[in-house]
Design a protein around this motif. Sequence first.
Motif, PDB file in Angstrom:
ATOM      1  N   ALA A 110       0.839  -1.208   0.000  1.00 18.59           N
ATOM      2  CA  ALA A 110       0.000   0.000   0.000  1.00 18.59           C
ATOM      3  C   ALA A 110       0.870   1.252   0.000  1.00 18.59           C
ATOM      4  N   ARG A 111       0.441   2.244  -0.804  1.00 15.71           N
ATOM      5  CA  ARG A 111       1.160   3.527  -0.868  1.00 15.71           C
ATOM      6  C   ARG A 111       0.344   4.552  -0.079  1.00 15.71           C
ATOM      7  N   TRP A 112       0.624   4.611   1.250  1.00 16.96           N
ATOM      8  CA  TRP A 112      -0.084   5.554   2.127  1.00 16.96           C
ATOM      9  C   TRP A 112       0.371   6.971   1.821  1.00 16.96           C
ATOM     10  N   PHE A 113      -0.559   7.937   1.919  1.00 14.83           N
ATOM     11  CA  PHE A 113      -0.226   9.318   1.555  1.00 14.83           C
ATOM     12  C   PHE A 113       0.868   9.897   2.446  1.00 14.83           C
ATOM     13  N   ASP A 114       0.729   9.735   3.748  1.00 14.12           N
ATOM     14  CA  ASP A 114       1.707  10.337   4.665  1.00 14.12           C
ATOM     15  C   ASP A 114       2.501   9.269   5.389  1.00 14.12           C
ATOM     16  N   GLY A 115       2.578   8.106   4.800  1.00 13.07           N
ATOM     17  CA  GLY A 115       3.394   7.056   5.376  1.00 13.07           C
ATOM     18  C   GLY A 115       2.616   6.126   6.283  1.00 13.07           C
ATOM     19  N   GLN A 116       3.263   5.024   6.605  1.00 13.38           N
ATOM     20  CA  GLN A 116       2.614   3.996   7.399  1.00 13.38           C
ATOM     21  C   GLN A 116       2.375   4.417   8.839  1.00 13.38           C
ATOM     22  N   GLN A 117       3.344   5.112   9.453  1.00 11.00           N
ATOM     23  CA  GLN A 117       3.238   5.409  10.879  1.00 11.00           C
ATOM     24  C   GLN A 117       2.061   6.340  11.203  1.00 11.00           C
ATOM     25  N   PRO A 118       1.854   7.460  10.485  1.00 15.08           N
ATOM     26  CA  PRO A 118       0.688   8.303  10.784  1.00 15.08           C
ATOM     27  C   PRO A 118      -0.643   7.548  10.594  1.00 15.08           C
ATOM     28  N   THR A 119      -0.681   6.694   9.577  1.00 15.03           N
ATOM     29  CA  THR A 119      -1.910   5.904   9.370  1.00 15.03           C
ATOM     30  C   THR A 119      -2.129   4.957  10.542  1.00 15.03           C
ATOM     31  N   ARG A 120      -1.053   4.310  10.972  1.00 19.91           N
ATOM     32  CA  ARG A 120      -1.141   3.431  12.137  1.00 19.91           C
ATOM     33  C   ARG A 120      -1.656   4.200  13.349  1.00 19.91           C
ATOM     34  N   GLN A 121      -1.140   5.402  13.568  1.00 13.85           N
ATOM     35  CA  GLN A 121      -1.523   6.179  14.744  1.00 13.85           C
ATOM     36  C   GLN A 121      -2.991   6.568  14.710  1.00 13.85           C
ATOM     37  N   ARG A 122      -3.480   6.925  13.523  1.00  9.77           N
ATOM     38  CA  ARG A 122      -4.887   7.308  13.435  1.00  9.77           C
ATOM     39  C   ARG A 122      -5.797   6.122  13.768  1.00  9.77           C
ATOM     40  N   TRP A 123      -5.511   4.956  13.237  1.00  4.13           N
ATOM     41  CA  TRP A 123      -6.335   3.790  13.534  1.00  4.13           C
ATOM     42  C   TRP A 123      -6.239   3.398  15.007  1.00  4.13           C
ATOM     43  N   ARG A 124      -5.027   3.467  15.555  1.00  6.05           N
ATOM     44  CA  ARG A 124      -4.873   3.111  16.965  1.00  6.05           C
ATOM     45  C   ARG A 124      -5.615   4.090  17.868  1.00  6.05           C
ATOM     46  N   THR A 125      -5.640   5.362  17.474  1.00  6.38           N
ATOM     47  CA  THR A 125      -6.361   6.370  18.251  1.00  6.38           C
ATOM     48  C   THR A 125      -7.868   6.092  18.240  1.00  6.38           C
ATOM     49  N   LEU A 126      -8.383   5.639  17.096  1.00  5.87           N
ATOM     50  CA  LEU A 126      -9.806   5.282  17.041  1.00  5.87           C
ATOM     51  C   LEU A 126     -10.126   4.178  18.050  1.00  5.87           C
ATOM     52  N   VAL A 127      -9.234   3.202  18.183  1.00  4.58           N
ATOM     53  CA  VAL A 127      -9.444   2.106  19.120  1.00  4.58           C
ATOM     54  C   VAL A 127      -9.385   2.592  20.561  1.00  4.58           C
ATOM     55  N   THR A 128      -8.347   3.361  20.903  1.00  9.37           N
ATOM     56  CA  THR A 128      -8.201   3.807  22.290  1.00  9.37           C
ATOM     57  C   THR A 128      -9.305   4.779  22.682  1.00  9.37           C
ATOM     58  N   THR A 129      -9.750   5.585  21.745  1.00 11.74           N
ATOM     59  CA  THR A 129     -10.861   6.496  22.035  1.00 11.74           C
ATOM     60  C   THR A 129     -12.139   5.716  22.335  1.00 11.74           C
ATOM     61  N   ARG A 130     -12.428   4.694  21.538  1.00 15.64           N
ATOM     62  CA  ARG A 130     -13.612   3.886  21.793  1.00 15.64           C
ATOM     63  C   ARG A 130     -13.486   3.175  23.141  1.00 15.64           C
ATOM     64  N   ARG A 131     -12.300   2.705  23.432  1.00 17.66           N
ATOM     65  CA  ARG A 131     -12.098   2.012  24.707  1.00 17.66           C
ATOM     66  C   ARG A 131     -12.369   2.955  25.878  1.00 17.66           C
ATOM     67  N   ASP A 132     -11.921   4.210  25.762  1.00 14.18           N
ATOM     68  CA  ASP A 132     -12.172   5.182  26.828  1.00 14.18           C
ATOM     69  C   ASP A 132     -13.658   5.497  26.940  1.00 14.18           C
ATOM     70  N   GLN A 133     -14.325   5.583  25.800  1.00 13.73           N
ATOM     71  CA  GLN A 133     -15.768   5.872  25.829  1.00 13.73           C
ATOM     72  C   GLN A 133     -16.545   4.775  26.535  1.00 13.73           C
ATOM     73  N   LEU A 134     -16.126   3.550  26.355  1.00 14.34           N
ATOM     74  CA  LEU A 134     -16.838   2.412  26.944  1.00 14.34           C
ATOM     75  C   LEU A 134     -16.274   2.001  28.302  1.00 14.34           C
ATOM     76  N   HIS A 135     -15.227   2.709  28.736  1.00 15.51           N
ATOM     77  CA  HIS A 135     -14.587   2.407  30.021  1.00 15.51           C
ATOM     78  C   HIS A 135     -14.102   0.966  30.075  1.00 15.51           C
ATOM     79  N   VAL A 136     -13.510   0.532  28.973  1.00 17.71           N
ATOM     80  CA  VAL A 136     -12.942  -0.810  28.939  1.00 17.71           C
ATOM     81  C   VAL A 136     -11.651  -0.809  29.735  1.00 17.71           C
ATOM     82  N   PRO A 137     -11.472  -1.705  30.725  1.00 23.37           N
ATOM     83  CA  PRO A 137     -10.237  -1.710  31.517  1.00 23.37           C
ATOM     84  C   PRO A 137      -9.036  -2.065  30.660  1.00 23.37           C
ATOM     85  N   ARG A 138      -7.955  -1.390  30.938  1.00 20.21           N
ATOM     86  CA  ARG A 138      -6.722  -1.634  30.177  1.00 20.21           C
ATOM     87  C   ARG A 138      -5.922  -2.761  30.819  1.00 20.21           C
TER      88      ARG A 138
END
Length: 891
Positions: free
Chosen positions: A863-891
């Motif tokens: 895959a040819r990501w526009f701004d590289g693999q790492q920023p894309t990884r961070q955006r997806w990971r942020t979506l997960v951690t944000t949902r986890r915080d919303q649902l108060h899922v224990p870490r």
Amino acid sequence: MAGRDLRALFSTNDRSVQADEAFTNRASQWETVAAALTEHIQRISAPGFDAEDLEAPRNHVLVFHGVGGIGKTTLSRMLEAALTDAGRRPSQWGEPGWPADRILPVRIDLARSAGTDFEQIVLTIRAALTRIGRPLPAFDLALRRYWEANHPGEPLEEYLRRGGLGSRFGQALPQQMQSALSDVAQALMLPGTIGSVVGQVTGALVGALRERRQTVRALAGCARLADLLEAEPDLDALSFYPHLLAWELARLPEGKRVVPVVLLDTFEDIGDRTRRDLERLVQRTVWLLPNALWVITGRSRLQWADPALQGQLDYTGPAAWPGLVHSAVPAARTPTPAGTARQVLIGDFSPEDCDDYLARRLTRGGQPLISEPVRQVITARSHGLPLHLDLSVARFLELSRSGRTPHPRDFDHDFPALVARTLTDLTLDERHVLRSVSLLDAFDVPLATRAAGLAHEGPALRLTERPFVHDSPFGLWPFHLHGLIRSAVRNADDTTDDRWTERDWKQAAQRAFTALGEQHQAAPGPDRLLLIAFLRQGLRLARDHRLNLGWLTPAAWTYVSDSVWEPLAPPDTDTDTTGLDTAADALVELLSALGRRQHQHRSHTVARLTTVITSRLLPDDLQHMALYYRAKAHRDLGDSPASRAGMQAVADGRGRLAPAARRGLAHLARMAGDFPTALATARTLGWEGRHHRVEGDIWWPHGDMDRAAAAYAAARDEAEHHGVTGERGNSQAHRAFALAFADPIVADDELALAEQLLADVDLRATTLNTHIAALARDAGRTDADVDDRAQVLRADIRTAGVTYAGLTLELALSFHYAVREAHDEVDAAISRLHAATGGGDYAYYSDIAHFMAGLPLEAASRARWFDGQQPTRQRWRTLVTTRRDQLHVPR
């Protein structure tokens, strides 16, 4: 009245044959209802009427029956409206002879599509009676006990709301039931907190009734209340509770008394004549509520007065239902006098009545002379027309005179005599119009006149007044011929002096086809219903009479442009067609394949479109249509090389679908992970190529959900501006999908809008996408049944043959498992993605799954990501951690 059929009697030497005659008439339905209601009010108001009498004959049922589509449901609705509001009653119906405020109409649709069950029937009647403004304690207490036993934990308010009863009758029923319960608890001097415990109140009340305590003297008059409260509160018991309603209605004070008129529509859908479980419960309700008038509409007459039903229903026979006693004679046009037949035939005979008619018409020793297989063929060919039944009986006797036993094949044809008898009193011009409109499914006077090639409309107008021309005032064309008359005129050997030759028929077909095209071009604005109607009639004419495509070509493009995909092909063409002879054959198969692809596996669509393409019968622009949609089907199946070849061919052709084909090439680049190429192509597409939606498809894999949602919103608004219904719903569904990962609350509203916009279109892949979006919206929740829903979705996706939807589903599941930190499930989902994307397309989906779970990539896709693999990884990971915080899922 029924009498001896002398013609049949004198057609045979066999004196053992009994021939009975039958006549069919029409009725003035409103006058019949008015007379029946007047008589009913007089009867229940008489001093000797006893609502608790279980043995008296019942004459409080009025039945209108007839063939489907004859207007029974419309009649039921009009009766409800007229009885509800005098201002909505047609002026020609006249004034009723009863106080309007005493009548309480309750209409219940028993159609299978309405999903009405017996509980809902009972609740609807009781909910309607809330208009009285007071509880009905005997019934309410029994109903409350039943409800708590059979719906534990389900509030009645929610059930009423979900079933639509809350909006029809308000939420007064639960309050009235609670009031009745509290009043009884207070009368029994139970503790205040016990007022809501129905079991204890019921037990105490039964004891008080058995002991004849003064505290419950108000309910003691209901002799069977204690028995009903002691019975097991199951569905069978519920069917006896209307007896309590009858008792309650009878004891209402004078100022509160009402007369319920219960209209049961589509009665044939509660079962058939061999399975009567629901009918038994309904019949019991009718019998036990004699102070209501029941107006039943359905395809067949009620058989309740038939003694043979004893054991199948509780109350049967002519003594129980004197007004329902069967006669071969339909009701007359005059109002129904008190105590006379209460079954009125409107329209033609139903199949069951055709069979019954034929079985009774000729008998020997009390047994039908016409065998059941022969009766079945005659019934099927008759379209319910009594005249066809008469002719079939005459043919049966004629064949019997020849010395051989009639067989079913002897009746699989149309009667020339039917044509002659239909034409006998028509003028020459009216005959000409009749033959012309037999080519059409439906027509209006101008269309009939043009099809006949006449210069004046008088003959067509006069023809519409004939009894074999049916009037459908809510149809696009208001008139259509009776099915049997149409078949006979088209297919029977016409022996009349003015019969048509094959050339005459083809010329009439061309005139009708041209007239349809003129009406289509003159239609005011884009009207989808009109378009489909014109196409269906035009395709049939062009196919059956080998006509040139003409106006069908632009109409086909209009059909495709909205992406709505209503069923379109004329009858008997919605199947695989391998023998295509004309351009009309090929166009019928093309449009049928496109409409049916929402309900068939994509491989089936590919096969059908390949047949059209290889026939080379279509002009170039329609040939490109077939190529483009086959390429789309190839893409759905995961066959990117074949899809790319088809899209490129259409793009190179520079025709109407070239922008869409370039969009398809952009999608293929995105599927391969070549996002820069896909975006560069998208920016050249413009509206015709759906540029905004393509951009949204590029941004969400990068985890940039805000940007994707904005692009989809722009696509939706642009589609609305251009009036393209399917694209509007499609873009909104994609927007809901993107936001389902980012914000569940916002996504909930967006999904609701998507479902609303998709309600009138048939987009199977898009509908699957909304289900996947709903799953992503609920990701991380333990109460969302995600795995069970995913299992159902997998089955639907396999049935549809939409490969990419399966990959998207795995991605949504990976999101759910990442939020829950279910490591084993994430690994399993990634393995499934690896296995499904081994060919290269969508290989970056497994990258995204790694990003969401915070896992390292052992072997990244190309895959040819526009701004590289790492920023894309961070955006997806942020979506997960944000949902986890919303649902108060224990870490």
